[in-house]
Design a protein around this motif. Structure first.
Motif, PDB file in Angstrom:
ATOM      1  N   GLY A 148       0.796  -1.217   0.000  1.00  0.00           N
ATOM      2  CA  GLY A 148       0.000   0.000   0.000  1.00  0.00           C
ATOM      3  C   GLY A 148       0.829   1.268   0.000  1.00  0.00           C
ATOM      4  O   GLY A 148       0.276   2.372   0.054  1.00  0.00           O
ATOM      5  N   GLY A 149       2.164   1.130  -0.030  1.00  0.00           N
ATOM      6  CA  GLY A 149       3.033   2.294  -0.130  1.00  0.00           C
ATOM      7  C   GLY A 149       3.566   2.820   1.183  1.00  0.00           C
ATOM      8  O   GLY A 149       4.064   3.940   1.243  1.00  0.00           O
ATOM      9  N   LEU A 150       3.501   2.001   2.251  1.00  0.00           N
ATOM     10  CA  LEU A 150       4.012   2.399   3.556  1.00  0.00           C
ATOM     11  C   LEU A 150       5.143   1.455   3.973  1.00  0.00           C
ATOM     12  O   LEU A 150       5.248   0.338   3.454  1.00  0.00           O
ATOM     13  CB  LEU A 150       2.892   2.366   4.600  1.00  0.00           C
ATOM     14  CG  LEU A 150       1.763   3.399   4.399  1.00  0.00           C
ATOM     15  CD1 LEU A 150       0.645   3.154   5.406  1.00  0.00           C
ATOM     16  CD2 LEU A 150       2.300   4.815   4.529  1.00  0.00           C
ATOM     17  N   PRO A 151       5.984   1.857   4.919  1.00  0.00           N
ATOM     18  CA  PRO A 151       7.086   0.987   5.350  1.00  0.00           C
ATOM     19  C   PRO A 151       6.577  -0.306   5.972  1.00  0.00           C
ATOM     20  O   PRO A 151       5.581  -0.298   6.722  1.00  0.00           O
ATOM     21  CB  PRO A 151       7.828   1.837   6.394  1.00  0.00           C
ATOM     22  CG  PRO A 151       7.393   3.239   6.157  1.00  0.00           C
ATOM     23  CD  PRO A 151       6.015   3.165   5.598  1.00  0.00           C
ATOM     24  N   ALA A 152       7.236  -1.414   5.660  1.00  0.00           N
ATOM     25  CA  ALA A 152       6.891  -2.699   6.279  1.00  0.00           C
ATOM     26  C   ALA A 152       7.204  -2.631   7.771  1.00  0.00           C
ATOM     27  O   ALA A 152       8.310  -2.250   8.155  1.00  0.00           O
ATOM     28  CB  ALA A 152       7.684  -3.824   5.625  1.00  0.00           C
ATOM     29  N   PRO A 153       6.249  -2.977   8.625  1.00  0.00           N
ATOM     30  CA  PRO A 153       6.492  -2.868  10.071  1.00  0.00           C
ATOM     31  C   PRO A 153       7.396  -3.975  10.596  1.00  0.00           C
ATOM     32  O   PRO A 153       7.500  -5.048  10.000  1.00  0.00           O
ATOM     33  CB  PRO A 153       5.082  -2.990  10.666  1.00  0.00           C
ATOM     34  CG  PRO A 153       4.312  -3.774   9.656  1.00  0.00           C
ATOM     35  CD  PRO A 153       4.874  -3.398   8.320  1.00  0.00           C
ATOM     36  N   HIS A 154       8.050  -3.694  11.715  1.00  0.00           N
ATOM     37  CA  HIS A 154       8.714  -4.740  12.492  1.00  0.00           C
ATOM     38  C   HIS A 154       7.622  -5.486  13.257  1.00  0.00           C
ATOM     39  O   HIS A 154       6.843  -4.864  13.993  1.00  0.00           O
ATOM     40  CB  HIS A 154       9.722  -4.128  13.473  1.00  0.00           C
ATOM     41  CG  HIS A 154      11.025  -3.750  12.834  1.00  0.00           C
ATOM     42  ND1 HIS A 154      11.114  -2.826  11.819  1.00  0.00           N
ATOM     43  CD2 HIS A 154      12.292  -4.182  13.073  1.00  0.00           C
ATOM     44  CE1 HIS A 154      12.392  -2.708  11.460  1.00  0.00           C
ATOM     45  NE2 HIS A 154      13.123  -3.515  12.200  1.00  0.00           N
ATOM     46  N   THR A 155       7.553  -6.799  13.073  1.00  0.00           N
ATOM     47  CA  THR A 155       6.437  -7.575  13.605  1.00  0.00           C
ATOM     48  C   THR A 155       6.896  -8.525  14.689  1.00  0.00           C
ATOM     49  O   THR A 155       7.845  -9.291  14.497  1.00  0.00           O
ATOM     50  CB  THR A 155       5.759  -8.373  12.473  1.00  0.00           C
ATOM     51  OG1 THR A 155       5.325  -7.467  11.454  1.00  0.00           O
ATOM     52  CG2 THR A 155       4.560  -9.144  12.995  1.00  0.00           C
ATOM     53  N   ALA A 156       6.196  -8.484  15.825  1.00  0.00           N
ATOM     54  CA  ALA A 156       6.492  -9.418  16.916  1.00  0.00           C
ATOM     55  C   ALA A 156       5.937 -10.789  16.556  1.00  0.00           C
ATOM     56  O   ALA A 156       4.750 -10.935  16.254  1.00  0.00           O
ATOM     57  CB  ALA A 156       5.862  -8.917  18.215  1.00  0.00           C
ATOM     58  N   ALA A 157       6.802 -11.791  16.566  1.00  0.00           N
ATOM     59  CA  ALA A 157       6.398 -13.160  16.252  1.00  0.00           C
ATOM     60  C   ALA A 157       6.779 -14.071  17.421  1.00  0.00           C
ATOM     61  O   ALA A 157       7.745 -13.802  18.135  1.00  0.00           O
ATOM     62  CB  ALA A 157       7.077 -13.638  14.970  1.00  0.00           C
ATOM     63  N   GLY A 158       6.017 -15.134  17.597  1.00  0.00           N
ATOM     64  CA  GLY A 158       6.334 -16.090  18.643  1.00  0.00           C
ATOM     65  C   GLY A 158       7.642 -16.799  18.363  1.00  0.00           C
ATOM     66  O   GLY A 158       7.982 -17.066  17.201  1.00  0.00           O
ATOM     67  N   ILE A 159       8.373 -17.116  19.414  1.00  0.00           N
ATOM     68  CA  ILE A 159       9.674 -17.789  19.261  1.00  0.00           C
ATOM     69  C   ILE A 159       9.512 -19.151  18.600  1.00  0.00           C
ATOM     70  O   ILE A 159      10.461 -19.687  18.020  1.00  0.00           O
ATOM     71  CB  ILE A 159      10.367 -17.922  20.644  1.00  0.00           C
ATOM     72  CG1 ILE A 159      11.854 -18.244  20.494  1.00  0.00           C
ATOM     73  CG2 ILE A 159       9.666 -18.951  21.500  1.00  0.00           C
ATOM     74  CD1 ILE A 159      12.678 -17.106  19.980  1.00  0.00           C
ATOM     75  N   ASN A 160       8.272 -19.703  18.625  1.00  0.00           N
ATOM     76  CA  ASN A 160       8.017 -21.005  17.995  1.00  0.00           C
ATOM     77  C   ASN A 160       8.172 -20.951  16.484  1.00  0.00           C
ATOM     78  O   ASN A 160       8.337 -21.989  15.834  1.00  0.00           O
ATOM     79  CB  ASN A 160       6.608 -21.488  18.356  1.00  0.00           C
ATOM     80  CG  ASN A 160       5.524 -20.491  17.975  1.00  0.00           C
ATOM     81  OD1 ASN A 160       5.610 -19.310  18.318  1.00  0.00           O
ATOM     82  ND2 ASN A 160       4.509 -20.949  17.272  1.00  0.00           N
ATOM     83  N   LEU A 161       8.142 -19.750  15.897  1.00  0.00           N
ATOM     84  CA  LEU A 161       8.313 -19.617  14.447  1.00  0.00           C
ATOM     85  C   LEU A 161       9.766 -19.411  14.044  1.00  0.00           C
ATOM     86  O   LEU A 161      10.070 -19.303  12.855  1.00  0.00           O
ATOM     87  CB  LEU A 161       7.473 -18.446  13.927  1.00  0.00           C
ATOM     88  CG  LEU A 161       5.958 -18.604  14.019  1.00  0.00           C
ATOM     89  CD1 LEU A 161       5.259 -17.367  13.506  1.00  0.00           C
ATOM     90  CD2 LEU A 161       5.487 -19.842  13.248  1.00  0.00           C
ATOM     91  N   ASN A 162      10.654 -19.379  15.023  1.00  0.00           N
ATOM     92  CA  ASN A 162      12.071 -19.158  14.725  1.00  0.00           C
ATOM     93  C   ASN A 162      12.772 -20.489  14.460  1.00  0.00           C
ATOM     94  O   ASN A 162      13.696 -20.890  15.152  1.00  0.00           O
ATOM     95  CB  ASN A 162      12.739 -18.431  15.896  1.00  0.00           C
ATOM     96  CG  ASN A 162      14.147 -17.966  15.551  1.00  0.00           C
ATOM     97  OD1 ASN A 162      14.486 -17.808  14.380  1.00  0.00           O
ATOM     98  ND2 ASN A 162      14.969 -17.760  16.575  1.00  0.00           N
ATOM     99  N   PHE A 163      12.292 -21.196  13.429  1.00  0.00           N
ATOM    100  CA  PHE A 163      12.938 -22.437  13.006  1.00  0.00           C
ATOM    101  C   PHE A 163      13.463 -22.255  11.587  1.00  0.00           C
ATOM    102  O   PHE A 163      12.925 -21.463  10.811  1.00  0.00           O
ATOM    103  CB  PHE A 163      11.966 -23.629  13.084  1.00  0.00           C
ATOM    104  CG  PHE A 163      10.758 -23.501  12.184  1.00  0.00           C
ATOM    105  CD1 PHE A 163      10.791 -23.944  10.863  1.00  0.00           C
ATOM    106  CD2 PHE A 163       9.583 -22.928  12.653  1.00  0.00           C
ATOM    107  CE1 PHE A 163       9.689 -23.817  10.037  1.00  0.00           C
ATOM    108  CE2 PHE A 163       8.471 -22.801  11.832  1.00  0.00           C
ATOM    109  CZ  PHE A 163       8.523 -23.242  10.520  1.00  0.00           C
TER     110      PHE A 163
END
Length: 453
Positions: A148-163
């Motif tokens: 949409g023309g805006l900066p991509a946000p920094h997104t909080a993700a669960g540590i379970n997705l850090n594989f």
């Protein structure tokens, strides 16, 4: 140019160049955001931040060896947490996700898309707080904001997705990974607070899911206040940059994980996210999922909220004042309210609402049409909120959508066709009914009262 017309050519040129540099810098920051930070420098800054140092010194109690161990732990926590966003990976993900959405969905509908653009133009720091239905939410929010023309946000993700490799890719598109629980680990909590404060005070938009986890029933979950409290504390400490909290409602005609949710609700164990699960998800790409929906809700301007709840908040020096907990609870109620007000009434949710309210979970098509049209008319005449959107008011399109999703069955009869759902489909379609139940709860209670009278 007109103002500089009376100056000599060299002076005029310098003025125009300066104005253009400022203009293009502002446009660049609006589209791409602030310059991407060097991750190792941020890790060092966070681990030596004021809050972290206070906690380390409090726990070390003058013990030099323990001080060194805790210093190392703070650096380790910061490295585990922090994103490593790159423009090239964000752009790559935009291309990949565009193809993925085209394969999965027949379209992605965005409502009230002008809200974040207006806030960005007014130089607000934006904190996106979406509902959480699916693992796709992480990707959908970032993609739609960036496309949409805006900066991509920094997104909080669960540590379970850090594989591997998913964690590696997500981290480079702006994900930062947070543990499920901070309880008892004050240094880790301080590291997260310092990182959040760094992002907010340096112009990086943030996105996090205040429900904490995915809704297994389709109903809104009570909001967890930890991340909201960090946003408020950071703003109280440094309120030079105005902050706007933007609720984001996410909905789907068909949630990819809905069958696994049903198994979990029936007592089955939740499967841990892994590379093997990711590979196994390839077969899901062959199914039809209808449309995805993203609707921006009414923003909450944090300074105005604090002015109304705690007028002297700017004069307080305590990093955790007594009024903070009550204010954050009030803020979470506001966020929850605005999320509900941004709901999308989808075709499948209307069909589910009608069939699950009927005897034997079945209705002749004429009665189904009359029920759905009455619900749409009710929302049009007495809208739950102006931001609530009805995606289709054409019964033929609504029925066709439900059939394509294989959510209902039709029994053909000489006296007229009957739409119905079996017990399994009823459990699945209840998920989408629950997405909009709050919109019709009060009218239903009032109607029930008069019906009983």
């Amino acid at each position: 140019i007109e103002q500089a017309a009376g100056d000599d050519n060299e002076l005029s040129a310098r003025k125009i160049r300066r104005i253009l540099r400022i203009h293009f810098r502002r446009v660049r920051n609006t589209v791409l955001g602030q310059k991407i930070y060097v991750r190792e420098q941020v890790i060092s800054r966070i681990s030596n931040g004021k809050l972290v140092r206070q906690e380390i010194e409090r726990e070390a109690k003058g013990n030099e060896q323990k001080l060194r161990d805790l210093d190392a732990a703070a650096v380790r926590y910061a490295r585990e947490l922090s994103a490593d966003q790159t423009y090239s990976m964000v752009r790559t993900f935009e291309i990949v996700l565009a193809k993925l959405w085209n394969k999965l969905f027949s379209g992605v509908e965005v409502s009230n898309g002008e809200i974040p653009h207006q806030l960005a133009a007014a130089d607000y720091e934006i904190v996106y707080v979406p509902t959480h239905r699916s693992h796709l939410d992480y990707l959908l929010v970032n993609y739609m904001v960036y496309a949409g023309g805006l900066p991509a946000p920094h997104t909080a993700a669960g540590i379970n997705l850090n594989f591997f490799p998913m964690g590696w890719f997500l981290r480079r598109t702006g994900a930062f990974f947070i543990r499920r629980s901070f309880r008892g680990n004050r240094i880790y909590t301080a590291v997260v607070e310092e990182y959040m404060a760094y992002l907010l005070t340096h112009g990086y938009p943030i996105s996090f899911f205040p429900e904490g986890g995915r809704s297994r029933t389709g109903r809104p979950l009570p909001l967890k206040t930890g991340m909201l409290a960090m946003v408020v504390k950071s703003f109280v400490r440094n309120h030079e940059r105005p902050i706007a909290i933007v609720p984001v409602y996410i909905g789907y005609d068909k949630v990819m994980e809905v069958k696994s949710y049903l198994k979990e609700l029936s007592g089955g164990a939740k499967k841990k996210e892994s590379m093997f699960q990711l590979l196994g998800a390839r077969k899901l790409l062959k199914m039809y999922y209808g449309k995805a929906y993203l609707s921006y809700g009414e923003p909450i301007i944090l300074s105005r909220f604090l002015d109304a709840t705690q007028p002297d908040w700017k004069t307080l020096s305590d990093s955790k004042p007594e009024w903070l907990s009550a204010a954050v609870n009030d803020l979470s109620q506001q966020v929850s309210k605005h999320l509900n007000e941004a709901a999308v009434i989808t075709p499948i949710s209307l069909v589910g609402l009608a069939l699950l309210a009927s005897n034997h979970k079945a209705l002749p098509l004429e009665e189904l049409q009359a029920f759905i049209e009455k619900m749409i008319e009710l929302n049009n005449r007495l809208p739950y909120h102006a931001n609530v959107k009805v995606m289709s008011d054409n019964f033929a399109e609504i029925l066709e959508s439900a059939q394509k999703l294989k959510a209902i069955s039709l029994y053909q009869h000489a006296a007229g066709d009957v739409a119905f759902v079996n017990d399994v489909d009823a459990a699945l379609i209840s998920y989408y009914r629950n997405n909009i139940a709050h919109i019709f709860t009060i009218p239903a209670l009032i109607a029930r009262f008069f019906h009983q009278q």
